[in-house]
Design a protein around this motif. Structure first.
Motif, PDB file in Angstrom:
ATOM      1  N   ARG A 349       0.831  -1.199   0.000  1.00 19.93           N
ATOM      2  CA  ARG A 349       0.000   0.000   0.000  1.00 19.93           C
ATOM      3  C   ARG A 349       0.861   1.242   0.000  1.00 19.93           C
ATOM      4  O   ARG A 349       2.049   1.222   0.347  1.00 19.93           O
ATOM      5  N   ASP A 350       0.257   2.350  -0.378  1.00 23.39           N
ATOM      6  CA  ASP A 350       0.923   3.643  -0.350  1.00 23.39           C
ATOM      7  C   ASP A 350       1.432   3.903   1.066  1.00 23.39           C
ATOM      8  O   ASP A 350       0.675   3.823   2.042  1.00 23.39           O
ATOM      9  N   HIS A 351       2.712   4.210   1.190  1.00 22.67           N
ATOM     10  CA  HIS A 351       3.326   4.380   2.510  1.00 22.67           C
ATOM     11  C   HIS A 351       2.775   5.582   3.275  1.00 22.67           C
ATOM     12  O   HIS A 351       3.098   5.779   4.440  1.00 22.67           O
ATOM     13  N   ARG A 352       1.965   6.374   2.620  1.00 21.50           N
ATOM     14  CA  ARG A 352       1.359   7.504   3.332  1.00 21.50           C
ATOM     15  C   ARG A 352       0.244   7.062   4.269  1.00 21.50           C
ATOM     16  O   ARG A 352      -0.264   7.842   5.058  1.00 21.50           O
ATOM     17  N   PHE A 353      -0.173   5.808   4.164  1.00 25.11           N
ATOM     18  CA  PHE A 353      -1.220   5.308   5.038  1.00 25.11           C
ATOM     19  C   PHE A 353      -0.634   5.000   6.413  1.00 25.11           C
ATOM     20  O   PHE A 353       0.316   4.234   6.543  1.00 25.11           O
ATOM     21  N   SER A 354      -1.198   5.615   7.431  1.00 26.57           N
ATOM     22  CA  SER A 354      -0.712   5.425   8.795  1.00 26.57           C
ATOM     23  C   SER A 354      -1.850   5.746   9.759  1.00 26.57           C
ATOM     24  O   SER A 354      -2.937   6.138   9.341  1.00 26.57           O
ATOM     25  N   PHE A 355      -1.587   5.580  11.040  1.00 28.28           N
ATOM     26  CA  PHE A 355      -2.572   5.979  12.035  1.00 28.28           C
ATOM     27  C   PHE A 355      -1.849   6.650  13.198  1.00 28.28           C
ATOM     28  O   PHE A 355      -0.631   6.539  13.342  1.00 28.28           O
ATOM     29  N   LYS A 356      -2.636   7.344  14.032  1.00 25.54           N
ATOM     30  CA  LYS A 356      -2.059   8.114  15.116  1.00 25.54           C
ATOM     31  C   LYS A 356      -2.563   7.586  16.453  1.00 25.54           C
ATOM     32  O   LYS A 356      -3.745   7.261  16.610  1.00 25.54           O
ATOM     33  N   TRP A 357      -1.635   7.467  17.424  1.00 23.01           N
ATOM     34  CA  TRP A 357      -2.006   7.076  18.788  1.00 23.01           C
ATOM     35  C   TRP A 357      -1.053   7.744  19.771  1.00 23.01           C
ATOM     36  O   TRP A 357       0.156   7.732  19.596  1.00 23.01           O
ATOM     37  N   PHE A 358      -1.620   8.350  20.795  1.00 25.73           N
ATOM     38  CA  PHE A 358      -0.871   9.015  21.859  1.00 25.73           C
ATOM     39  C   PHE A 358       0.171   9.991  21.300  1.00 25.73           C
ATOM     40  O   PHE A 358       1.322  10.042  21.719  1.00 25.73           O
ATOM     41  N   GLY A 359      -0.284  10.765  20.298  1.00 29.74           N
ATOM     42  CA  GLY A 359       0.557  11.828  19.748  1.00 29.74           C
ATOM     43  C   GLY A 359       1.584  11.386  18.732  1.00 29.74           C
ATOM     44  O   GLY A 359       2.371  12.213  18.240  1.00 29.74           O
ATOM     45  N   GLU A 360       1.621  10.101  18.367  1.00 29.23           N
ATOM     46  CA  GLU A 360       2.605   9.598  17.414  1.00 29.23           C
ATOM     47  C   GLU A 360       1.911   8.965  16.214  1.00 29.23           C
ATOM     48  O   GLU A 360       0.870   8.324  16.343  1.00 29.23           O
ATOM     49  N   TYR A 361       2.523   9.152  15.029  1.00 27.73           N
ATOM     50  CA  TYR A 361       2.054   8.470  13.821  1.00 27.73           C
ATOM     51  C   TYR A 361       2.819   7.165  13.638  1.00 27.73           C
ATOM     52  O   TYR A 361       4.042   7.138  13.799  1.00 27.73           O
ATOM     53  N   GLU A 363       3.423   4.096  10.863  1.00 30.31           N
ATOM     54  CA  GLU A 363       3.240   3.681   9.483  1.00 30.31           C
ATOM     55  C   GLU A 363       3.138   2.161   9.404  1.00 30.31           C
ATOM     56  O   GLU A 363       3.882   1.436  10.072  1.00 30.31           O
ATOM     57  N   PHE A 364       2.242   1.691   8.557  1.00 30.81           N
ATOM     58  CA  PHE A 364       1.979   0.267   8.480  1.00 30.81           C
ATOM     59  C   PHE A 364       3.174  -0.534   7.987  1.00 30.81           C
ATOM     60  O   PHE A 364       3.385  -1.673   8.413  1.00 30.81           O
ATOM     61  N   ASP A 365       3.971   0.037   7.092  1.00 37.57           N
ATOM     62  CA  ASP A 365       5.127  -0.729   6.600  1.00 37.57           C
ATOM     63  C   ASP A 365       6.163  -0.930   7.708  1.00 37.57           C
ATOM     64  O   ASP A 365       6.855  -1.952   7.750  1.00 37.57           O
ATOM     65  N   ARG A 366       6.272   0.024   8.641  1.00 40.10           N
ATOM     66  CA  ARG A 366       7.200  -0.141   9.757  1.00 40.10           C
ATOM     67  C   ARG A 366       6.692  -1.191  10.748  1.00 40.10           C
ATOM     68  O   ARG A 366       7.475  -1.927  11.348  1.00 40.10           O
ATOM     69  N   ILE A 367       5.368  -1.266  10.930  1.00 45.49           N
ATOM     70  CA  ILE A 367       4.805  -2.318  11.775  1.00 45.49           C
ATOM     71  C   ILE A 367       5.068  -3.678  11.141  1.00 45.49           C
ATOM     72  O   ILE A 367       5.418  -4.647  11.832  1.00 45.49           O
ATOM     73  N   GLU A 368       4.920  -3.765   9.807  1.00 50.58           N
ATOM     74  CA  GLU A 368       5.220  -5.017   9.108  1.00 50.58           C
ATOM     75  C   GLU A 368       6.654  -5.438   9.372  1.00 50.58           C
ATOM     76  O   GLU A 368       6.935  -6.618   9.618  1.00 50.58           O
ATOM     77  N   GLN A 382      -2.466  -8.002  14.463  1.00 52.48           N
ATOM     78  CA  GLN A 382      -3.561  -7.058  14.316  1.00 52.48           C
ATOM     79  C   GLN A 382      -3.408  -5.932  15.322  1.00 52.48           C
ATOM     80  O   GLN A 382      -3.007  -6.169  16.471  1.00 52.48           O
ATOM     81  N   VAL A 383      -3.709  -4.730  14.891  1.00 50.50           N
ATOM     82  CA  VAL A 383      -3.704  -3.567  15.769  1.00 50.50           C
ATOM     83  C   VAL A 383      -5.132  -3.045  15.879  1.00 50.50           C
ATOM     84  O   VAL A 383      -5.807  -2.839  14.867  1.00 50.50           O
ATOM     85  N   ILE A 384      -5.596  -2.853  17.111  1.00 47.53           N
ATOM     86  CA  ILE A 384      -6.959  -2.377  17.354  1.00 47.53           C
ATOM     87  C   ILE A 384      -6.899  -1.074  18.146  1.00 47.53           C
ATOM     88  O   ILE A 384      -6.324  -1.029  19.238  1.00 47.53           O
ATOM     89  N   ARG A 385      -7.466  -0.038  17.584  1.00 46.95           N
ATOM     90  CA  ARG A 385      -7.544   1.256  18.289  1.00 46.95           C
ATOM     91  C   ARG A 385      -8.966   1.431  18.805  1.00 46.95           C
ATOM     92  O   ARG A 385      -9.925   1.341  18.035  1.00 46.95           O
ATOM     93  N   ASP A 386      -9.088   1.668  20.102  1.00 51.52           N
ATOM     94  CA  ASP A 386     -10.402   1.773  20.733  1.00 51.52           C
ATOM     95  C   ASP A 386     -10.342   2.906  21.747  1.00 51.52           C
ATOM     96  O   ASP A 386      -9.449   3.759  21.696  1.00 51.52           O
ATOM     97  N   SER A 387     -11.239   2.923  22.705  1.00 50.06           N
ATOM     98  CA  SER A 387     -11.204   3.944  23.754  1.00 50.06           C
ATOM     99  C   SER A 387     -11.617   3.313  25.079  1.00 50.06           C
ATOM    100  O   SER A 387     -12.276   2.266  25.118  1.00 50.06           O
ATOM    101  N   LEU A 388     -11.213   3.957  26.179  1.00 51.89           N
ATOM    102  CA  LEU A 388     -11.618   3.503  27.503  1.00 51.89           C
ATOM    103  C   LEU A 388     -13.103   3.756  27.707  1.00 51.89           C
ATOM    104  O   LEU A 388     -13.659   4.728  27.186  1.00 51.89           O
ATOM    105  N   GLU A 389     -13.738   2.878  28.471  1.00 54.73           N
ATOM    106  CA  GLU A 389     -15.158   3.081  28.750  1.00 54.73           C
ATOM    107  C   GLU A 389     -15.371   4.329  29.602  1.00 54.73           C
ATOM    108  O   GLU A 389     -16.397   4.996  29.500  1.00 54.73           O
ATOM    109  N   SER A 390     -14.383   4.650  30.447  1.00 51.04           N
ATOM    110  CA  SER A 390     -14.548   5.750  31.383  1.00 51.04           C
ATOM    111  C   SER A 390     -14.099   7.101  30.831  1.00 51.04           C
ATOM    112  O   SER A 390     -14.298   8.128  31.466  1.00 51.04           O
TER     113      SER A 390
END
Length: 461
Positions: A349-361, A363-368, A382-390
């Motif tokens: 995939r295009d390396h521009r595809f990424s996600f953000k968590w706790f202030g950091e981006y 990239e999927f190719d680096r996770i691979e 698998q990476v799952i981004r969710d939220s706390l219930e509270s």
């Protein structure tokens, strides 16, 4: 080859009348308008004229698709006699869909089955068991089954709901020699077989594997051959928009650099351009001259098998390069066919595809790269981004399936530290992060339609 394609001139003539490309067109043209456009089409299309046409992006395409899907007017030909396929692979909500003329779709399946046979994936004496998914708007089971039957094979439709024990029983009972499924299903069945007694494993006589969807990593391929023996591993690639269009047969292609895959496609059925990544600008007006063969860029498709709802210069979101098919392939494919075949070297995939968590981006190719760490034994992740219930704080969970055969040399605690370091886990965010080592493929979140393992499941959207 079964003739299942149109000329480029015919496709472009119809595209001029279609709302995918003409903002003034309310509905796709009817059969009479299509026939008239094809009769009046000009065969004199230069490469520069073709390259000047706008690129079609997914966002623009599906904004038009959604409008046409929701319009129940009897004049709306998009909803008439359509084969409906979904993109799948998402999380939450109804999936996106694409409509193809039902007759065109059946002809394409027959032509592609002929192509699969010519490329040596299956033969008339092959018995195939496929675990592909059907239902919940998804149709990969009937698609793959019909393609392989058109290629000459005999097919057992196990489907995704048959559990591994039943799959193995069918493999042995019916003397199946080919296992087909999406990549996560293949890994899951191999993982189950690895835990069987030796006497039961010896009853399985597979010599081929055909996978679709996500690419198999090198470690996954090595693991499959270790468990199943010296099986040949093939692949079929397609999409809702273009349908099935390319295959992997390593016997026909030369060695490629790591982290790429060589797919073979027929230029009579599909035109592929590779354009510079900077060409992707606004959704409709972006243009791009193709880069030379061998150079990487965005993969752009024009289908010569889709006429009623044409696909012209569609940006797939993948990165790749074009290459000639090796001359050695002439030993297995007649020159009359081989002259039309080319190699699409897919780099992901295009390396521009990424996600953000706790202030950091991230990239999927680096996770691979992390999951491919030598000795990690990772079969699926698998990476799952969710939220706390509270609170609305975003959480991150990494689920990992490791081989059970003891081949991994990196201890579990050390690999856990590597993953936590990669995702910048500190005391202040540790309560938002979790690593889960699971025991089977069923422990992953899967798409609602394709029942595929979702590499990134975002529950915040």
């Amino acid at each position: 080859m079964i003739k299942g394609h149109y000329s480029l001139a015919e496709v472009l003539a119809v595209a001029k009348l279609h709302p995918f490309y003409n903002p003034e067109a309310v509905y796709p043209p009817d059969a009479l308008a299509i026939e008239k456009a094809c009769r009046s089409s000009s065969a004199d299309i230069t490469a520069s004229e073709f390259a000047s046409l706008p690129l079609l992006t997914k966002d623009h395409l599906y904004s038009v698709v959604q409008r046409l899907t929701n319009d129940t007017s009897p004049r709306n030909n998009f909803r008439r006699s359509a084969y409906i396929s979904t993109t799948g692979g998402g999380s939450g909500g109804l999936p996106l869909l694409f409509a193809t003329d039902a007759t065109e779709n059946r002809i394409q399946r027959a032509a592609f089955g002929d192509f699969v046979n010519k490329c040596g994936l299956v033969e008339p004496m092959d018995w195939v068991l496929t675990t592909h998914t059907s239902g919940y708007l998804y149709r990969s089971l009937d698609l793959i089954s019909e393609i392989l039957e058109n290629a000459g094979a005999s097919v057992l439709c196990a489907g995704s709901r048959m559990d591994p024990e039943e799959v193995v029983s069918a493999l042995t009972c019916y003397h199946v020699n080919v296992l087909a499924g999406d990549s996560s299903q293949i890994v899951g069945i191999a993982h189950y077989i690895s835990m069987l007694p030796e006497a039961q494993r010896k009853k399985i006589a597979l010599n081929k594997v055909i996978y679709t969807s996500e690419p198999l990593t090198r470690h996954q391929r090595d693991y499959i051959t270790k468990v199943l023996g010296p099986v040949k591993i093939f692949s079929i690639m397609g999409s809702a928009e273009a349908g099935p269009y390319a295959v992997i047969n390593p016997d026909l292609t030369e060695h490629t650099p790591s982290r790429t895959m060589d797919f073979i496609f027929d230029t009579r059925s599909l035109l592929i351009e590779i354009v510079d990544r900077s060409a992707l600008g606004s959704p409709v007006s972006a243009q791009g001259e193709p880069v030379p063969d061998g150079e990487q860029g965005l993969i752009v498709q024009t289908s010569l098998q889709r006429l009623r709802n044409p696909l012209v210069r569609y940006v797939t979101g993948d990165i790749g390069s074009l290459h000639p098919i090796p001359k050695t392939a002439s030993e297995k494919i007649p020159e009359a066919e081989l002259q039309h075949f080319r190699v699409l070297r897919l780099a992901g995939r295009d390396h521009r595809f990424s996600f953000k968590w706790f202030g950091e981006y991230f990239e999927f190719d680096r996770i691979e790269d992390l999951m491919r760490t030598e000795g990690s034994g990772v079969l699926q992740w698998q990476v799952i981004r969710d939220s706390l219930e509270s609170s609305p704080q975003p959480t991150l969970e990494v689920r990992i399936l490791r081989a059970e055969d003891g081949s991994h040399t990196v201890p579990k605690d050390k690999f856990t530290d590597m993953v936590e370091n990669f995702f910048y886990v500190f005391p202040e965010n540790r309560h938002l992060f979790r690593i889960t080592f699971i025991e089977s493929i069923e422990g992953f979140e899967k798409s609602r339609t394709g029942n595929k393992v979702i590499k990134f499941a975002d529950k915040l959207t």
